[in-house]
Scaffold this motif. Structure first.
Motif, PDB file in Angstrom:
ATOM      1  N   ARG A 204       0.842  -1.199   0.000  1.00 33.26           N
ATOM      2  CA  ARG A 204       0.000   0.000   0.000  1.00 33.26           C
ATOM      3  C   ARG A 204       0.874   1.244   0.000  1.00 33.26           C
ATOM      4  N   THR A 205       0.616   2.136  -0.953  1.00 36.32           N
ATOM      5  CA  THR A 205       1.320   3.414  -1.005  1.00 36.32           C
ATOM      6  C   THR A 205       0.316   4.524  -0.690  1.00 36.32           C
ATOM      7  N   GLY A 206       0.755   5.759  -0.831  1.00 39.45           N
ATOM      8  CA  GLY A 206      -0.135   6.870  -0.543  1.00 39.45           C
ATOM      9  C   GLY A 206      -1.279   7.005  -1.528  1.00 39.45           C
ATOM     10  N   ASP A 207      -1.115   6.437  -2.730  1.00 40.50           N
ATOM     11  CA  ASP A 207      -2.179   6.549  -3.728  1.00 40.50           C
ATOM     12  C   ASP A 207      -2.362   5.284  -4.543  1.00 40.50           C
ATOM     13  N   ALA A 208      -2.049   4.119  -3.935  1.00 30.31           N
ATOM     14  CA  ALA A 208      -2.211   2.871  -4.687  1.00 30.31           C
ATOM     15  C   ALA A 208      -2.242   1.662  -3.766  1.00 30.31           C
ATOM     16  N   LEU A 209      -2.925   0.619  -4.240  1.00 29.04           N
ATOM     17  CA  LEU A 209      -2.831  -0.717  -3.674  1.00 29.04           C
ATOM     18  C   LEU A 209      -2.179  -1.568  -4.754  1.00 29.04           C
ATOM     19  N   LEU A 210      -0.902  -1.902  -4.567  1.00 30.62           N
ATOM     20  CA  LEU A 210      -0.159  -2.705  -5.538  1.00 30.62           C
ATOM     21  C   LEU A 210      -0.290  -4.174  -5.163  1.00 30.62           C
ATOM     22  N   ARG A 211      -0.667  -4.992  -6.136  1.00 36.34           N
ATOM     23  CA  ARG A 211      -0.893  -6.417  -5.894  1.00 36.34           C
ATOM     24  C   ARG A 211      -0.111  -7.243  -6.911  1.00 36.34           C
ATOM     25  N   PHE A 212       0.805  -8.086  -6.397  1.00 38.64           N
ATOM     26  CA  PHE A 212       1.605  -8.978  -7.233  1.00 38.64           C
ATOM     27  C   PHE A 212       1.121 -10.399  -6.963  1.00 38.64           C
ATOM     28  N   VAL A 213       0.579 -11.034  -8.001  1.00 40.15           N
ATOM     29  CA  VAL A 213      -0.069 -12.330  -7.852  1.00 40.15           C
ATOM     30  C   VAL A 213       0.655 -13.351  -8.708  1.00 40.15           C
ATOM     31  N   GLY A 214       0.949 -14.512  -8.133  1.00 44.85           N
ATOM     32  CA  GLY A 214       1.649 -15.528  -8.899  1.00 44.85           C
ATOM     33  C   GLY A 214       1.178 -16.924  -8.561  1.00 44.85           C
ATOM     34  N   ARG A 215       1.333 -17.811  -9.534  1.00 45.01           N
ATOM     35  CA  ARG A 215       0.973 -19.210  -9.326  1.00 45.01           C
ATOM     36  C   ARG A 215       1.615 -20.043 -10.416  1.00 45.01           C
TER      37      ARG A 215
END
Length: 247
Positions: A204-215
């Motif tokens: 979580r940043t000041g203006d984003a929810l960054l999501r790194f998804v892997g499988r």
């Protein structure tokens, strides 16, 4: 012997938001964009159409329940083999402006149902956690969804090692760790809010929810940017970032 399998998963979460705020997040396109996958559209009525668009894929469905503030449900179109997914959200207001939300995720999975079921069982709570982060830290705002895919890798451990290193995080990353990365010549700083090694990392940043998804050696981003950005441009930047990371 059938190659399909029925399933049902039930998840409960308490949210620090009013029922009205939760409804906007789960039952409108811009709201869903801010915590779930892809670019979404919802026609607000029973029988209305839904859609979720990601690079190279668009899924459509039909609204099966629409009771503002209390119940929202939709079902995807069935595949040729009869597979489909259905989502039902039950909203219940609690004291102090909080809300209890239940997600019932059901349907029919295909031949690889055991692997799919395991992914859903692990993934649903993580997306609900992103919903909670959204409602707590970005109330009243909506995000630009950014989906980008990286080149396939040998295994998920390789993906995890590369992503954590790029974010200046230890491999045994923990929630609360400070993250830092550079994209498009700009430094981004944030805090880890979700970590499930080796398949899901949330920052979580000041203006984003960054999501790194892997499988299985596959890596994609499912970011939510609460800023005035162009979706196509942002997706191209993140695609290039992933390509450079795994070249």
């Amino acid at each position: 012997m059938s190659d399909t399998h029925e399933f049902e998963l039930v998840h409960d979460i308490d949210l620090a938001a009013t029922p009205e705020q939760v409804w906007e997040a789960i039952a409108t396109g811009p709201g869903i964009d801010s915590w779930f996958m892809g670019r979404n559209e919802v026609e607000p009525r029973v029988g209305g159409q839904t859609s979720m668009a990601m690079p190279g894929f668009t899924g459509t469905g039909t609204v099966t329940a629409y009771e503002p503030g209390s119940r929202f449900a939709y079902r995807s179109e069935a595949g040729e083999d009869g597979t489909f997914m259905a989502f039902e959200f039950l909203v219940e207001g609690r004291g102090g402006g909080s809300t209890a939300l239940r997600l019932v995720h059901s349907g029919i999975l295909g031949a690889d149902w055991e692997s799919e079921y395991d992914a859903l069982k692990k993934g649903n709570p993580l997306y609900l956690r992103t919903l909670a982060q959204y409602l707590e830290h970005f109330p009243g705002r909506t995000a630009v969804p950014v989906a980008a895919f990286g080149p396939p890798q040998a295994d998920q451990d390789a993906v995890w090692a590369a992503v954590t290193a790029a974010l200046n995080l230890p491999k045994d990353v923990a929630e609360g760790d400070e993250a830092r990365l550079v994209i498009g010549g700009e430094e981004i700083r944030g805090v880890v809010d979700t970590a499930l090694e080796p398949s899901f990392l949330g920052v979580r940043t000041g203006d984003a929810l960054l999501r790194f998804v892997g499988r299985g050696g596959v890596i994609l981003t499912g970011h939510h940017l609460f800023a005035d950005v162009e979706q196509a441009t942002a997706e191209q930047e993140w695609t290039e970032w992933l390509a450079e990371l795994f070249k």
